[in-house]
Write an enzyme that holds these catalytic residues in place. Structure first.
Site, PDB file in Angstrom:
ATOM      1  N   ASP A  58       0.889   2.911   4.543  1.00 23.54           N
ATOM      2  CA  ASP A  58      -0.232   3.561   3.868  1.00 23.54           C
ATOM      3  C   ASP A  58      -1.266   4.104   4.839  1.00 23.54           C
ATOM      4  O   ASP A  58      -1.684   5.244   4.740  1.00 23.54           O
ATOM      5  CB  ASP A  58      -0.888   2.614   2.834  1.00 23.54           C
ATOM      6  CG  ASP A  58      -1.332   1.280   3.425  1.00 23.54           C
ATOM      7  OD1 ASP A  58      -1.052   1.003   4.619  1.00 23.54           O
ATOM      8  OD2 ASP A  58      -1.947   0.489   2.677  1.00 23.54           O
ATOM      9  N   ARG A 108      -5.273   0.211  -6.769  1.00 24.06           N
ATOM     10  CA  ARG A 108      -4.062   0.804  -6.178  1.00 24.06           C
ATOM     11  C   ARG A 108      -3.508   1.928  -7.051  1.00 24.06           C
ATOM     12  O   ARG A 108      -2.901   2.866  -6.561  1.00 24.06           O
ATOM     13  CB  ARG A 108      -2.965  -0.256  -6.020  1.00 24.06           C
ATOM     14  CG  ARG A 108      -3.231  -1.295  -4.944  1.00 24.06           C
ATOM     15  CD  ARG A 108      -1.956  -2.079  -4.678  1.00 24.06           C
ATOM     16  NE  ARG A 108      -2.191  -3.306  -3.944  1.00 24.06           N
ATOM     17  CZ  ARG A 108      -2.239  -3.411  -2.614  1.00 24.06           C
ATOM     18  NH1 ARG A 108      -2.116  -2.336  -1.872  1.00 24.06           N
ATOM     19  NH2 ARG A 108      -2.426  -4.583  -2.038  1.00 24.06           N
ATOM     20  N   LYS A 142      -6.790   6.495  10.337  1.00 26.80           N
ATOM     21  CA  LYS A 142      -8.220   6.277  10.569  1.00 26.80           C
ATOM     22  C   LYS A 142      -8.378   5.931  12.039  1.00 26.80           C
ATOM     23  O   LYS A 142      -8.076   4.828  12.476  1.00 26.80           O
ATOM     24  CB  LYS A 142      -8.679   5.093   9.687  1.00 26.80           C
ATOM     25  CG  LYS A 142     -10.161   5.030   9.406  1.00 26.80           C
ATOM     26  CD  LYS A 142     -10.562   3.663   8.852  1.00 26.80           C
ATOM     27  CE  LYS A 142     -10.323   3.521   7.362  1.00 26.80           C
ATOM     28  NZ  LYS A 142     -10.794   2.187   6.856  1.00 26.80           N
ATOM     29  N   GLY A 197       0.776  -1.246   0.000  1.00 24.68           N
ATOM     30  CA  GLY A 197       0.000   0.000   0.000  1.00 24.68           C
ATOM     31  C   GLY A 197       0.801   1.287   0.000  1.00 24.68           C
ATOM     32  O   GLY A 197       0.326   2.315  -0.460  1.00 24.68           O
ATOM     33  N   PHE A 243     -13.924   2.656   3.962  1.00 27.50           N
ATOM     34  CA  PHE A 243     -12.852   1.911   3.313  1.00 27.50           C
ATOM     35  C   PHE A 243     -12.382   2.691   2.093  1.00 27.50           C
ATOM     36  O   PHE A 243     -13.134   2.910   1.153  1.00 27.50           O
ATOM     37  CB  PHE A 243     -13.322   0.509   2.911  1.00 27.50           C
ATOM     38  CG  PHE A 243     -12.162  -0.422   2.731  1.00 27.50           C
ATOM     39  CD1 PHE A 243     -11.570  -1.033   3.834  1.00 27.50           C
ATOM     40  CD2 PHE A 243     -11.633  -0.659   1.472  1.00 27.50           C
ATOM     41  CE1 PHE A 243     -10.475  -1.875   3.672  1.00 27.50           C
ATOM     42  CE2 PHE A 243     -10.545  -1.497   1.308  1.00 27.50           C
ATOM     43  CZ  PHE A 243      -9.964  -2.108   2.404  1.00 27.50           C
ATOM     44  N   VAL A 244     -11.137   3.134   2.150  1.00 23.66           N
ATOM     45  CA  VAL A 244     -10.618   4.005   1.099  1.00 23.66           C
ATOM     46  C   VAL A 244      -9.721   3.232   0.140  1.00 23.66           C
ATOM     47  O   VAL A 244      -9.108   2.226   0.520  1.00 23.66           O
ATOM     48  CB  VAL A 244      -9.851   5.212   1.693  1.00 23.66           C
ATOM     49  CG1 VAL A 244     -10.785   6.123   2.462  1.00 23.66           C
ATOM     50  CG2 VAL A 244      -8.711   4.749   2.596  1.00 23.66           C
ATOM     51  N   ASP A 301      -5.870  -0.644  -1.759  1.00 21.36           N
ATOM     52  CA  ASP A 301      -6.636  -1.541  -2.623  1.00 21.36           C
ATOM     53  C   ASP A 301      -7.877  -2.073  -1.926  1.00 21.36           C
ATOM     54  O   ASP A 301      -8.015  -2.020  -0.709  1.00 21.36           O
ATOM     55  CB  ASP A 301      -5.783  -2.754  -2.997  1.00 21.36           C
ATOM     56  CG  ASP A 301      -5.590  -3.685  -1.796  1.00 21.36           C
ATOM     57  OD1 ASP A 301      -5.121  -3.206  -0.741  1.00 21.36           O
ATOM     58  OD2 ASP A 301      -5.932  -4.884  -1.896  1.00 21.36           O
ATOM     59  N   ASP A 309      -5.194   1.717  10.695  1.00 29.07           N
ATOM     60  CA  ASP A 309      -6.624   1.499  10.921  1.00 29.07           C
ATOM     61  C   ASP A 309      -6.770   0.965  12.348  1.00 29.07           C
ATOM     62  O   ASP A 309      -6.809   1.746  13.291  1.00 29.07           O
ATOM     63  CB  ASP A 309      -7.135   0.531   9.852  1.00 29.07           C
ATOM     64  CG  ASP A 309      -8.628   0.302   9.917  1.00 29.07           C
ATOM     65  OD1 ASP A 309      -9.316   1.034  10.639  1.00 29.07           O
ATOM     66  OD2 ASP A 309      -9.125  -0.628   9.249  1.00 29.07           O
TER      67      ASP A 309
HETATM   68  P1  IMP Z   1      -4.645  -2.301  10.572  1.00 24.49           P
HETATM   69  O1  IMP Z   1      -3.771  -3.459  10.985  1.00 24.49           O
HETATM   70  O2  IMP Z   1      -6.076  -2.535  10.902  1.00 24.49           O
HETATM   71  O3  IMP Z   1      -4.142  -0.969  11.105  1.00 24.49           O
HETATM   72  O4  IMP Z   1      -4.655  -2.275   9.023  1.00 24.49           O
HETATM   73  C1  IMP Z   1      -3.661  -1.683   8.284  1.00 24.49           C
HETATM   74  C2  IMP Z   1      -3.638  -2.248   6.895  1.00 24.49           C
HETATM   75  O5  IMP Z   1      -4.932  -2.628   6.462  1.00 24.49           O
HETATM   76  C3  IMP Z   1      -3.163  -1.197   5.933  1.00 24.49           C
HETATM   77  O6  IMP Z   1      -1.773  -1.251   5.771  1.00 24.49           O
HETATM   78  C4  IMP Z   1      -3.957  -1.520   4.683  1.00 24.49           C
HETATM   79  O7  IMP Z   1      -3.249  -2.468   3.919  1.00 24.49           O
HETATM   80  C5  IMP Z   1      -5.235  -2.142   5.193  1.00 24.49           C
HETATM   81  N1  IMP Z   1      -6.339  -1.172   5.311  1.00 24.49           N
HETATM   82  C6  IMP Z   1      -6.905  -0.687   6.433  1.00 24.49           C
HETATM   83  N2  IMP Z   1      -7.887   0.179   6.156  1.00 24.49           N
HETATM   84  C7  IMP Z   1      -7.938   0.263   4.819  1.00 24.49           C
HETATM   85  C8  IMP Z   1      -8.749   1.027   3.907  1.00 24.49           C
HETATM   86  O8  IMP Z   1      -9.623   1.817   4.254  1.00 24.49           O
HETATM   87  N3  IMP Z   1      -8.490   0.828   2.587  1.00 24.49           N
HETATM   88  C9  IMP Z   1      -7.531  -0.027   2.125  1.00 24.49           C
HETATM   89  N4  IMP Z   1      -6.747  -0.739   2.941  1.00 24.49           N
HETATM   90  C10 IMP Z   1      -6.954  -0.598   4.278  1.00 24.49           C
HETATM   91 MG    MG Z   2      -0.787  -2.211   3.970  1.00 26.84          MG
END
Ligand code: IMP
Ligand code: MG
Length: 175
Positions: free
Chosen positions: A98, A163, A129, A42, A150-151, A157, A101
């Site tokens: 990227d 992407r 986020k 990402g 979800f962006v 992606d 979340d």
């Molecule tokens: P986390 O472990 O929940 O913080 O997720 C992080 C990873 O999830 C990022 O590096 C992205 O690859 C993916 N991700 C989380 N939210 C989004 C979104 O809104 N769009 C696309 N990918 C996301």
């Molecule tokens: Mg990622």
């Protein structure tokens, strides 16, 4: 192909913000070399644009941690330990990702990098986020805060698609 996509952050706004982040980062490191660790996949477009604006010595490595399958919900299976290809110990490390979340993915990366004893460690993310955070992490450099949607685009992606969009958008209905 893009008729259902709503633009959230335009190409021009991304460019301006990336330039501003680069200036902030350069001011912080004061000419010291930077070891950039770029999270695949990402962060590739973001890192490519950002790192080319850093007028200092940069070493770059890529790491891959994947908790997501093809959907929008994380699976949080245990990823493999990271085999860094450049020295981390004693370096000024800048992790580029990227989006934060839940924070689980970056939390894992942070642990792996810190275990290698860098001289300093900072985190730069394109998007933040806050809404779904489960791990208490805040990046040092944040491109944009985004709402709980979800962006996609500019590296992000859904099921490996979108992407390459030059902007960040939302497909309504996806969470
Ligand atoms: P986390 O472990 O929940 O913080 O997720 C992080 C990873 O999830 C990022 O590096 C992205 O690859 C993916 N991700 C989380 N939210 C989004 C979104 O809104 N769009 C696309 N990918 C996301
Ligand atoms: Mg990622």
């Amino acid at each position: 192909m893009n008729k259902d996509i709503r633009v959230l952050i335009s190409e021009d706004d991304i460019k301006k913000r990336v330039d501003a982040l680069a200036a902030e980062i350069l001011a912080h490191y004061e000419g010291r070399p930077i070891t950039a660790i770029v999270a695949l996949r990402g962060a590739v477009f973001f890192a490519a644009d950002l790192l080319r604006k850093l007028t200092t010595e940069v070493e770059m490595d890529f790491v891959k941690v994947s908790f997501y399958g093809d959907g929008t919900t994380p699976t949080h299976m245990n990823p493999k330990p990271i085999d860094f290809q450049i020295p981390i110990e004693g370096q000024d490390v800048l992790l580029i990702d990227d989006i934060i979340d839940t924070g689980v993915t970056i939390g894992y990366l942070i642990d792996e990098i810190k275990a290698k004893n860098p001289r300093s460690f900072k985190i730069c993310v394109l998007l933040n986020k806050d809404a779904r955070r489960t791990v208490n992490i805040r990046a040092d450099y944040i491109g944009f805060d985004v709402p709980n949607e979800f962006v996609i685009g500019y590296g992000l992606d859904v099921a490996q698609k979108y992407r390459n969009l030059p902007y960040i958008g939302v497909i309504d209905g996806l969470k």
